[in-house]
Design a protein around this motif. Structure first.
Motif, short mmCIF file in Angstrom:
data_model
loop_
_atom_site.label_atom_id
_atom_site.label_comp_id
_atom_site.label_asym_id
_atom_site.label_seq_id
_atom_site.Cartn_x
_atom_site.Cartn_y
_atom_site.Cartn_z
N UNK A 79 -58.93 11.10 17.89
CA UNK A 79 -58.49 11.85 18.33
C UNK A 79 -57.77 13.07 17.05
N UNK A 80 -56.31 12.84 16.37
CA UNK A 80 -56.53 13.41 15.10
C UNK A 80 -57.50 14.15 14.45
N UNK A 81 -58.84 13.72 14.00
CA UNK A 81 -59.34 14.07 13.29
C UNK A 81 -60.27 15.48 14.55
N UNK A 82 -60.22 15.53 15.28
CA UNK A 82 -60.85 16.27 16.89
C UNK A 82 -60.27 17.59 16.71
N UNK A 83 -58.84 16.92 16.89
CA UNK A 83 -58.08 17.98 16.86
C UNK A 83 -57.45 19.24 15.52
N UNK A 85 -59.87 19.40 13.47
CA UNK A 85 -60.78 20.16 13.39
C UNK A 85 -61.41 21.35 14.51
N UNK A 86 -60.66 21.48 14.94
CA UNK A 86 -60.11 22.37 16.27
C UNK A 86 -59.43 23.65 15.28
N UNK A 87 -58.05 23.78 14.85
CA UNK A 87 -57.37 24.19 13.93
C UNK A 87 -56.85 23.44 13.59
N UNK A 94 -52.00 20.31 20.59
CA UNK A 94 -52.16 19.52 19.39
C UNK A 94 -50.96 18.78 18.82
N UNK A 95 -49.43 18.84 19.23
CA UNK A 95 -48.91 17.82 19.19
C UNK A 95 -48.51 16.73 20.14
N UNK A 96 -48.59 17.14 21.12
CA UNK A 96 -49.02 16.58 22.12
C UNK A 96 -49.68 15.36 22.11
#
Length: 128
Positions: A79-83, A85-87, A94-96
């Motif tokens: 999840x952290x990597x995907x977030x 990746x987006x920005x 993103x924080x949530x």
């Protein structure tokens, strides 16, 4: 529309899926300090769980609670990597997402600790 990457079947699909899984484990171990720490903890707890568990159910709970921590940590890292990746920009959503994934890791650790403490207490108290 079909996904051209989903066309593999049988043994070829299983071999590729296994390779991708091993790649993911390797990336997590090399790139995620928390996962690395949990792997080393698991290396101690898993054999200990085989000794501590008196029945197959107790053993399964002890081992399963440790493996669950690793599984949830992998999902958190994904999840952290995907977030990221987006920005990398700070954003409430993103924080949530990152905080929720982190909370899942925390709860898996709490569950693991509870299972192990109850098993140890039962063993030390001389319970069946």
């Amino acid at each position: 529309m079909t996904n051209p990457h989903k066309g593999r079947t049988g043994l070829d699909r299983m071999m590729r899926a296994t390779r991708y899984s091993m790649d993911g484990l390797r990336m997590a171990y090399l790139g995620e300090q928390a996962f690395r720490q949990e792997v080393w903890l698991a290396a101690v707890l898993l054999p200990l769980g085989l000794w501590l568990g008196r029945t197959w159910v107790e053993t399964a709970l002890l081992l399963g609670s440790v493996l669950l921590v690793l599984i949830v940590e992998l999902l958190n890292s994904g999840i952290e990597a995907a977030i990221d990746r987006v920005s990398l920009e700070l954003h409430d959503l993103s924080k949530r997402a990152k905080d929720l994934a982190s909370a899942a890791v925390f709860l898996s650790l709490v569950l693991c600790a509870m299972v192990w403490l109850m098993a140890l207490w039962q063993r030390l108290a001389g319970g069946s």
